[in-house]
Design a protein around this motif. Structure first.
Motif, PDB file in Angstrom:
ATOM      1  N   TYR A  80       0.845  -1.188   0.000  1.00  0.00           N
ATOM      2  CA  TYR A  80       0.000   0.000   0.000  1.00  0.00           C
ATOM      3  C   TYR A  80       0.877   1.233   0.000  1.00  0.00           C
ATOM      4  O   TYR A  80       1.982   1.232   0.538  1.00  0.00           O
ATOM      5  CB  TYR A  80      -0.910   0.027   1.230  1.00  0.00           C
ATOM      6  CG  TYR A  80      -1.849  -1.137   1.289  1.00  0.00           C
ATOM      7  CD1 TYR A  80      -2.521  -1.555   0.150  1.00  0.00           C
ATOM      8  CD2 TYR A  80      -2.047  -1.828   2.470  1.00  0.00           C
ATOM      9  CE1 TYR A  80      -3.378  -2.640   0.197  1.00  0.00           C
ATOM     10  CE2 TYR A  80      -2.904  -2.913   2.529  1.00  0.00           C
ATOM     11  CZ  TYR A  80      -3.564  -3.313   1.388  1.00  0.00           C
ATOM     12  OH  TYR A  80      -4.408  -4.380   1.443  1.00  0.00           O
ATOM     13  N   THR A  81       0.365   2.310  -0.590  1.00  0.00           N
ATOM     14  CA  THR A  81       1.183   3.509  -0.712  1.00  0.00           C
ATOM     15  C   THR A  81       0.570   4.684   0.028  1.00  0.00           C
ATOM     16  O   THR A  81       1.135   5.752   0.073  1.00  0.00           O
ATOM     17  CB  THR A  81       1.335   3.902  -2.185  1.00  0.00           C
ATOM     18  OG1 THR A  81       0.022   4.009  -2.751  1.00  0.00           O
ATOM     19  CG2 THR A  81       2.125   2.870  -2.947  1.00  0.00           C
ATOM     20  N   PRO A  83      -0.945   6.519   3.498  1.00  0.00           N
ATOM     21  CA  PRO A  83      -0.780   6.407   4.952  1.00  0.00           C
ATOM     22  C   PRO A  83      -2.004   5.821   5.650  1.00  0.00           C
ATOM     23  O   PRO A  83      -1.872   5.025   6.576  1.00  0.00           O
ATOM     24  CB  PRO A  83      -0.548   7.846   5.412  1.00  0.00           C
ATOM     25  CG  PRO A  83      -0.509   8.707   4.225  1.00  0.00           C
ATOM     26  CD  PRO A  83      -0.715   7.882   3.002  1.00  0.00           C
ATOM     27  N   ASN A  86      -2.112   2.112   5.121  1.00  0.00           N
ATOM     28  CA  ASN A  86      -1.098   1.446   5.926  1.00  0.00           C
ATOM     29  C   ASN A  86      -1.466   1.411   7.401  1.00  0.00           C
ATOM     30  O   ASN A  86      -1.147   0.460   8.100  1.00  0.00           O
ATOM     31  CB  ASN A  86       0.265   2.134   5.737  1.00  0.00           C
ATOM     32  CG  ASN A  86       0.942   1.652   4.465  1.00  0.00           C
ATOM     33  OD1 ASN A  86       1.079   0.461   4.245  1.00  0.00           O
ATOM     34  ND2 ASN A  86       1.336   2.574   3.606  1.00  0.00           N
ATOM     35  N   PHE A 137       1.014  -6.106  -7.867  1.00  0.00           N
ATOM     36  CA  PHE A 137      -0.409  -6.028  -8.189  1.00  0.00           C
ATOM     37  C   PHE A 137      -0.582  -6.155  -9.693  1.00  0.00           C
ATOM     38  O   PHE A 137      -0.071  -5.319 -10.443  1.00  0.00           O
ATOM     39  CB  PHE A 137      -0.989  -4.676  -7.770  1.00  0.00           C
ATOM     40  CG  PHE A 137      -1.096  -4.492  -6.289  1.00  0.00           C
ATOM     41  CD1 PHE A 137      -2.079  -5.152  -5.559  1.00  0.00           C
ATOM     42  CD2 PHE A 137      -0.218  -3.656  -5.617  1.00  0.00           C
ATOM     43  CE1 PHE A 137      -2.182  -4.985  -4.190  1.00  0.00           C
ATOM     44  CE2 PHE A 137      -0.321  -3.474  -4.242  1.00  0.00           C
ATOM     45  CZ  PHE A 137      -1.305  -4.142  -3.520  1.00  0.00           C
ATOM     46  N   GLU A 250      -6.483   3.456  -2.417  1.00  0.00           N
ATOM     47  CA  GLU A 250      -5.564   4.274  -3.221  1.00  0.00           C
ATOM     48  C   GLU A 250      -4.731   3.439  -4.186  1.00  0.00           C
ATOM     49  O   GLU A 250      -4.166   3.951  -5.135  1.00  0.00           O
ATOM     50  CB  GLU A 250      -4.663   5.138  -2.329  1.00  0.00           C
ATOM     51  CG  GLU A 250      -5.406   6.139  -1.463  1.00  0.00           C
ATOM     52  CD  GLU A 250      -6.458   6.959  -2.209  1.00  0.00           C
ATOM     53  OE1 GLU A 250      -6.222   7.346  -3.381  1.00  0.00           O
ATOM     54  OE2 GLU A 250      -7.535   7.203  -1.637  1.00  0.00           O
ATOM     55  N   ILE A 251      -4.659   2.145  -3.947  1.00  0.00           N
ATOM     56  CA  ILE A 251      -3.914   1.301  -4.878  1.00  0.00           C
ATOM     57  C   ILE A 251      -4.748   0.910  -6.091  1.00  0.00           C
ATOM     58  O   ILE A 251      -4.228   0.333  -7.040  1.00  0.00           O
ATOM     59  CB  ILE A 251      -3.416  -0.002  -4.201  1.00  0.00           C
ATOM     60  CG1 ILE A 251      -4.567  -0.668  -3.461  1.00  0.00           C
ATOM     61  CG2 ILE A 251      -2.251   0.254  -3.295  1.00  0.00           C
ATOM     62  CD1 ILE A 251      -4.397  -2.145  -3.305  1.00  0.00           C
ATOM     63  N   LEU A 252      -6.041   1.199  -6.066  1.00  0.00           N
ATOM     64  CA  LEU A 252      -6.891   0.799  -7.192  1.00  0.00           C
ATOM     65  C   LEU A 252      -6.675   1.713  -8.390  1.00  0.00           C
ATOM     66  O   LEU A 252      -6.673   2.927  -8.261  1.00  0.00           O
ATOM     67  CB  LEU A 252      -8.369   0.866  -6.791  1.00  0.00           C
ATOM     68  CG  LEU A 252      -8.882  -0.191  -5.836  1.00  0.00           C
ATOM     69  CD1 LEU A 252     -10.308   0.129  -5.408  1.00  0.00           C
ATOM     70  CD2 LEU A 252      -8.834  -1.569  -6.482  1.00  0.00           C
TER      71      LEU A 252
END
Ligand code: SF4
Ligand code: SF4
Ligand SMILES: [Fe+2]
Lengths: 262, 300
Positions: A80-81, A83, A86, A137, A250-252
């Protein structure tokens, strides 16, 4: 002759979904069942997953989570990027690490990074994220076909199978090859339904592989209740009961993100 | 005195990301922190045409490129931009880095249609500085905040979910306030589910004039590379197409040694990390990639 394999990843401590999946897969004629990794995260009672896998002879690939728990690392290496993502990931990681027994950690530590099979003449490669990187991913909307062709050639496989991202999809490649993301058992797919997904691969004599994505009902209310009782984050419980992701968004990529609610 | 030693070389593991300097160095703005000093008269690097882009897309298939990125200058100054993006979506996912100030509605309509027909995502990354005109405009120019916000609204209206990127221009202590204000502002502009990415500022080009440039000691050494996860560096998995050939990365546009060849295949070779900007990459990670690519640095 037809051979049917059942595959899933991302159990995320959801032993209730795992139980239901095993019953369903056997009913549908799966001769073997494989787990592509990430046994822990998200849900309650990590240790309840292991006996189910072992009693049913389910071979597992090591996911990033399993590597982390097995080696008692500081975080889950989920990639994950953001905060906030995470922050929540860390809560469930600390919970899972604290509640995974020493023998089970040992089991996770010794899982293989990949499993190779040969079925009806097809070379099948089971991995977690991608064959080159456990926590890569591979999203449907951000993975070009020629990239997958390249992976299939480099890693000498006809059928590449992974999980990790949490949403199932597949792409047909040249020469009858294919990439398949089998989805995850641990949480719904951000589509507003509470079902989780696993995959059946049907191999036939004509050297064809038929991919069947299977939605699975299980006692998600009980799962939610146990998560509440274990004081796991409300955000995660909401995902179980609504089918929408509210964290780790946010990773999508754009397309996958737009299909969700948050 | 720092001794000149041979810089460590970095090999490219796989060409994951192919970047296009699609608008050269031409931009309608001239931001103070622009790390390649783009402005309305900077024709140092030129536009790429649809044909030039198409040729590289075709070359990229054999190399197994995973994603395509478009930057400038301002990409939408390039008259071919809409057709370039549409063509790219036949090959793979496309991301365009824009200042958001020059969109025309018919372009976005046509791009939206192309994205819906494609299996791939079209990502817009709109850069702004700070959450008000007061913080943004002194850096990016008078009125640019409102113009960028209008651009974001247009994108949202056409069904896109742009990633808003903001170069960090505030002290760390204000980070939380800055971010929540920023998100609130985006929501008030109709962007219900805003996506945000904070970038560190690079000390290159214009930025060099604003703060103090790089010290000689700010270089990557061989010792620093030991046990370092090199996939954090863009040059480990990317190359840049310009009108002058293929270069190592989108950051060292002007560096003399940045050009690696005429074809993508030529450019698949190691590169010495001798620049101050390399030091920033080392510290901050892969700041240019999308979060979904898994190459992004952790943002705090
Ligand atoms: S930072 Fe972007 S918008 Fe600003 S001058 Fe440079 S290219 Fe143009
Ligand atoms: S500036 Fe960054 S991406 Fe470019 S060569 Fe140096 S380390 Fe690599
Ligand atoms: Fe994973």
């Amino acid at each position: 002759m037809k051979t049917t394999l059942a595959l899933f990843g991302g159990i995320y401590n959801n032993y209730l979904a795992l139980e239901a999946a095993i019953v369903d897969e056997k009913k549908r004629g799966a001769s073997d069942i494989y787990c592509l990794g990430d046994l822990g995260a998200f849900g309650p009672h990590p240790d309840r997953v292991f006996p189910l896998l072992q009693e049913n002879n389910i071979q597992c690939v090591q996911g990033n989570y399993d590597d982390s728990i097995g080696n008692e690392l500081e975080n889950c290496q989920c990639g994950y990027t953001d905060p906030r993502d995470n922050y929540f990931a860390q809560i469930s990681y600390d919970y899972t690490l604290a509640n995974t027994s020493v023998p089970n950690r040992h089991y996770l530590k010794n899982l293989p990074k990949e499993i190779r099979l040969e079925i009806q003449g097809k070379r099948v490669l089971l991995c977690h994220g991608s064959p080159r990187k456990t926590n890569e991913f591979l999203w449907e909307s951000t993975t070009s076909t020629h990239f997958l062709e390249r992976l299939a050639s480099d890693f000498e496989a006809d059928v590449l199978v992974g999980t990790h991202s949490g949403i199932h999809w597949q792409r047909s490649l040249s020469g009858g090859r294919a990439f398949i993301n089998v989805g995850v058992l641990g949480r719904p797919e951000n589509d507003g339904r509470t079902d989780v997904w696993y995959t059946l691969l049907h191999f036939n004599d004509a050297q064809e592989v038929e991919v069947e994505f299977v939605p699975l009902r299980y006692d998600h209310q009980r799962m939610a209740a146990e998560m509440t009782e274990q004081q796991l984050p409300q955000e995660f419980i909401d995902t179980i009961t609504t089918g929408w992701w509210s964290t780790c968004l946010e990773i999508l990529p754009a397309k996958e993100r737009a299909r969700g609610k948050f | 005195m720092i001794q000149q030693v041979k810089p460590p070389e970095i090999a490219i593991s796989h060409l994951d990301h192919l970047w296009f300097q699609v608008a050269g160095t031409l931009c309608n703005l001239s931001c103070h922190h622009c790390f390649i000093s783009c402005h309305p008269k900077n024709h140092n690097f030129g536009f790429l045409t649809l044909e030039q882009v198409e040729q590289r897309l075709l070359e990229s298939v054999a190399l197994g490129v995973k994603e395509y990125y478009f930057t400038g200058g301002e990409p939408f100054l390039n008259p071919d931009m809409v057709s370039i993006l549409k063509r790219t979506l036949d090959f793979g996912p496309a991301t365009v880095l824009t200042n958001g100030t020059v969109f025309k509605e018919p372009w976005l309509e046509s791009l939206r249609e192309a994205e819906q027909q494609s299996v791939y995502s079209l990502e817009f990354r709109v850069s702004i500085d700070g959450f008000t005109a007061e913080t943004n405009d002194p850096i990016r120019g008078e009125g640019t905040f409102d113009r960028a916000m209008r651009g974001v609204s247009k994108l949202v209206k056409h069904g896109f979910m742009p990633i808003i990127t903001a170069a960090r221009t505030w002290p760390d202590s204000e980070e939380q306030t800055v971010i929540s204000n920023f998100l609130a502002m985006l929501r008030s502009h109709g962007y219900e589910r805003p996506r945000l990415k904070i970038l560190p500022t690079l000390k290159l080009g214009e930025e060099e004039n604003r703060s103090c440039g790089y010290r000689d000691s700010e270089r990557i050494t061989s010792e620093m590379m030991e046990e370092f996860d090199t996939s954090q560096l863009i040059c480990e998995h990317s190359r840049l197409v310009t009108d002058r050939g293929i270069q190592v990365c989108p950051i060292l546009l002007e560096a003399e040694d940045a050009k690696l060849g005429e074809t993508l295949q030529d450019s698949i070779r190691p590169y010495p990390l001798s620049h101050g900007a390399c030091f920033t990459c080392y510290q901050y990670g892969s700041i240019c990639s999308n979060p979904s690519s898994g190459f992004s640095a952790i943002e705090s």
